[in-house]
Motif scaffolding. Structure first.
Motif, PDB file in Angstrom:
ATOM      1  N   PHE A  84      -2.018   3.058   5.808  1.00 52.00           N
ATOM      2  CA  PHE A  84      -1.747   3.368   4.410  1.00 52.00           C
ATOM      3  C   PHE A  84      -0.424   4.111   4.273  1.00 52.00           C
ATOM      4  CE2 PHE A  84      -6.368   3.054   4.560  1.00 52.00           C
ATOM      5  CZ  PHE A  84      -6.624   2.272   3.456  1.00 52.00           C
ATOM      6  N   HIS A  86      -0.043   6.818   2.311  1.00 58.50           N
ATOM      7  CA  HIS A  86      -0.387   8.232   2.510  1.00 58.50           C
ATOM      8  C   HIS A  86      -0.941   8.361   3.915  1.00 58.50           C
ATOM      9  CE1 HIS A  86      -4.524   6.878   2.033  1.00 58.50           C
ATOM     10  NE2 HIS A  86      -4.178   6.300   0.900  1.00 58.50           N
ATOM     11  N   TYR A  87      -0.848   9.551   4.472  1.00 55.64           N
ATOM     12  CA  TYR A  87      -1.359   9.714   5.832  1.00 55.64           C
ATOM     13  C   TYR A  87      -2.867   9.685   5.730  1.00 55.64           C
ATOM     14  CZ  TYR A  87       3.028  12.001   5.096  1.00 55.64           C
ATOM     15  OH  TYR A  87       4.271  12.303   4.648  1.00 55.64           O
ATOM     16  N   SER A  88      -3.447   8.700   6.343  1.00 53.04           N
ATOM     17  CA  SER A  88      -4.868   8.477   6.109  1.00 53.04           C
ATOM     18  C   SER A  88      -5.725   9.024   7.241  1.00 53.04           C
ATOM     19  CB  SER A  88      -5.110   6.988   5.935  1.00 53.04           C
ATOM     20  OG  SER A  88      -4.495   6.317   7.014  1.00 53.04           O
ATOM     21  N   LEU A  89      -5.246  10.074   7.893  1.00 56.81           N
ATOM     22  CA  LEU A  89      -6.033  10.646   8.986  1.00 56.81           C
ATOM     23  C   LEU A  89      -7.120  11.533   8.415  1.00 56.81           C
ATOM     24  CD1 LEU A  89      -3.083  11.680  11.290  1.00 56.81           C
ATOM     25  CD2 LEU A  89      -4.516   9.651  11.484  1.00 56.81           C
TER      26      LEU A  89
ATOM     27  N   LYS B 201      -8.532   8.655  -0.848  1.00 58.77           N
ATOM     28  CA  LYS B 201      -7.812   8.132   0.312  1.00 58.77           C
ATOM     29  C   LYS B 201      -8.602   8.352   1.602  1.00 58.77           C
ATOM     30  CE  LYS B 201      -4.822  12.048   1.486  1.00 58.77           C
ATOM     31  NZ  LYS B 201      -3.445  12.489   1.656  1.00 58.77           N
ATOM     32  N   ILE B 202      -9.406   9.413   1.631  1.00 54.96           N
ATOM     33  CA  ILE B 202     -10.243   9.655   2.816  1.00 54.96           C
ATOM     34  C   ILE B 202     -11.330   8.572   2.901  1.00 54.96           C
ATOM     35  CG2 ILE B 202     -11.934  11.248   3.822  1.00 54.96           C
ATOM     36  CD1 ILE B 202      -9.743  13.028   3.859  1.00 54.96           C
ATOM     37  N   SER B 205      -9.709   5.242   3.846  1.00 56.91           N
ATOM     38  CA  SER B 205      -9.335   5.039   5.246  1.00 56.91           C
ATOM     39  C   SER B 205     -10.576   4.914   6.118  1.00 56.91           C
ATOM     40  CB  SER B 205      -8.369   6.106   5.754  1.00 56.91           C
ATOM     41  OG  SER B 205      -8.871   7.380   5.546  1.00 56.91           O
TER      42      SER B 205
END
Lengths: 270, 302
Positions: A84, A86-89, B201-202, B205
């Protein structure tokens, strides 16, 4: 190479509001061959990220359909890996844990040690092995994105969907990651199919077999351009060639056409 | 050496020098006061010598100074000059002496109180968190439950006490139940909101790496909602303390709240003060432990 891996047929997405319907993307048709590297470029708001979300299976088109290997997608799938914008971590997992957690969803029977080994291998590929025990909040934006890329690669999907993955990465690491992406895309046995959303025209030319240019409101495909530079592509000599310059100019014009029209034909200083 | 000449050092010497003034009240053993002052001084010196964190030493010094200041005022107003009513305001030594002679009673009260506190509180955690996790994740259920929490949540739990006592067979059961209700709502509501508000977004993902329903709930949603859960658990804990003491003062025959209430019925104010100080120490200890757990669970947020 001949079979179509991903096919979009008349894909439209309309967001229904109380009074007005907002058409995000309209009648998109294209197909992507197995092993093909395709970039999607276009001005912001043209729906390129929305389109990628549809291909990921996080959202569904209101009209038309998306086929993968001839079958309509019904949600996310293990054959597709996503990076993604955005950082999707997951912020509560260390870099290594983030990879291991992803891998665990794929390989339910593998031991923790095996998964950690795979994770470490991919973390060192993106140059972050020494940071494996750090939490995302302890890493810079670019580093977080490298971990996210490592996670997507480690899961070894046949399709990689990437949404401006290098946007937040500094220039030096961007080149390294682009090379890495090419290496992983064509790692001998079978090429992956890659769809890369980007706003970096040079990146698109350097990496892709084909560029799909989109225009905004509603998001539609404006043009498809084949990039037939031979691989492996030598960055420095490529940039100097006339063919490259012409291609680049063409893309820049396509890219900014929309913008100029919108502002009313007045010259735009960018 | 310079460090020890600070306000803390001066107050420490002052607190000890006071003992040269003869007592105005009778029957006081100043040794208890001196021991406490000496203990505070020693604690500070130990921290000052062994801690490398300058700011921490400074803070400990300031806190010690404030406590010493209060002790000095207390000692002067009671034992030394007898400015206050003897019955209502016992001298420090009298109170500290009671701590020593009463420790068995206090410990017994502590065990009895902790039984109720942890019974109710842990039960609330065990019920509220999984329930909220399950409901918050299902949008439709969440929308149905949310208005209910708005009506039921704000009812002050104390109003349930008389009814609960009538309803349940023993005092212990009804106290645990009241603490449970009091702690349940803040934990439940906060967890519910935390789960509902997990960033898209969490969730995206997690979906993109194809997690199954169980992993989504326990490995993604639960940790993502943890900050909200913790803040709910903190409010729940504070409410539990209040309800515990209230319940004990109303109907118990043991426990710390009972201890304070029982001796104030006999106008035994030294023991009342002992009880209050002891409750303060216990609450501080539990809060300290809670903060440690919070720090561990949210270590990724630094």
């Amino acid at each position: 190479m001949l079979r179509s891996k991903i096919t979009l047929k008349n894909v439209s997405l309309v967001y229904e509001d109380e009074n007005t319907d907002f058409c995000a993307i309209k009648d998109i048709n294209f197909s992507i061959k197995k092993g093909e590297f395709v970039s999607i470029i276009g001005p912001s708001g043209c729906g390129k990220s929305t389109l990628l979300n549809l291909m990921t299976g996080l959202n569904f088109p209101t009209d038309g359909c998306i086929l993968i290997d001839g079958e309509q997608i019904k949600g996310t799938g293990t054959e597709r890996g996503v990076v993604f914008q955005h950082y999707s971590l997951f912020p509560w997992m260390s870099a290594q844990k983030n990879l291991v957690f992803g891998l665990k969803q794929l390989h339910r029977n593998k031991s923790k040690k095996d998964l950690e080994e795979i994770a470490d291998r991919y973390l060192s590929m993106v140059g972050l092995k020494d940071f494996k025990n750090k939490y995302p909040s302890q890493l810079s934006g670019g580093m977080q994105q490298r971990v996210a890329i490592a996670r997507a690669f480690a899961m070894n999907p046949s399709i990689l969907l990437m949404d401006e993955p290098f946007g937040a990465v500094d220039a030096k690491n961007r080149v390294i990651l682009q090379e890495l992406l090419l290496k992983l895309w064509d790692n001998g046995s079978e090429k992956k199919t890659v769809i890369l959303v980007t706003h970096d025209i040079d990146e698109a030319i350097l990496l892709s077999d084909r560029i799909i240019v989109m225009s905004a409101s509603p998001g539609t495909v404006k043009e498809e351009i084949n990039i037939d530079f031979e691989r492996p592509r030598e960055r420095s000599s490529l940039i100097k060639s006339v063919k490259y310059t012409n291609l680049r100019n063409k893309l820049v014009n396509l890219f900014y056409d929309d913008l100029i029209e919108k502002i009313g034909g007045a010259e735009v200083v960018i | 050496m310079k460090k020890l000449l600070s306000a803390t050092g001066v107050l420490f010497l002052l607190a000890l020098l006071l003992e040269l003034i003869p007592e105005k009240r009778e029957g006081i053993i100043p040794l208890y006061y001196i021991t406490v002052v000496a203990f505070l001084g020693l604690l500070y010196i130990l921290i000052a010598v062994f801690s490398k964190n300058k700011e921490k030493v400074e803070t400990v010094g300031d806190v010690t100074a404030i406590i010493l200041g209060l002790l000095i005022v207390w000692e002067l107003a009671t034992a030394k000059f007898d400015l206050l009513d003897k019955l209502l305001f016992p001298a420090p030594s009298v109170v500290f002496e009671l701590f020593v002679s009463e420790w068995k009673e206090l410990l017994k009260g502590l065990v009895s109180s902790l039984e109720l506190l942890f019974g109710g509180y842990v039960l609330a955690l065990l019920v509220a968190i999984p329930l909220a996790l399950f409901i918050g994740w299902r949008k439709r259920l969440y929308r149905a439950v949310k208005p209910l929490t708005k009506v039921l949540g704000p009812i002050p739990t104390i109003v349930y006490i008389p009814y609960t006592i009538a309803l349940l067979p023993t005092f212990k059961a009804s106290s645990i139940f009241v603490i449970f209700i009091g702690a349940f709502w803040p934990i439940f509501i906060n967890t519910l909101n935390g789960v509902f508000n997990v960033e898209k977004k969490i969730v995206d993902s997690a979906k993109a790496i194809n997690v199954n329903e169980r992993a989504m709930l326990f490995n993604v949603i639960l940790p993502a909602a943890m900050p909200s859960i913790i803040s709910g658990a903190t409010i729940g804990l504070v409410l539990s303390f209040i309800l515990l003491t209230a319940a004990e003062m109303i109907g118990a025959t043991s426990g710390l709240g009972w201890y304070v209430k029982y001796f104030s019925d006999f106008a035994d104010y030294p023991r009342v003060i002992v009880g209050i100080i002891f409750i303060g120490i216990v609450v501080t200890g539990i809060t300290f432990l809670f903060d440690k757990i919070e720090g561990y669970l949210l270590r990724w947020r630094r």
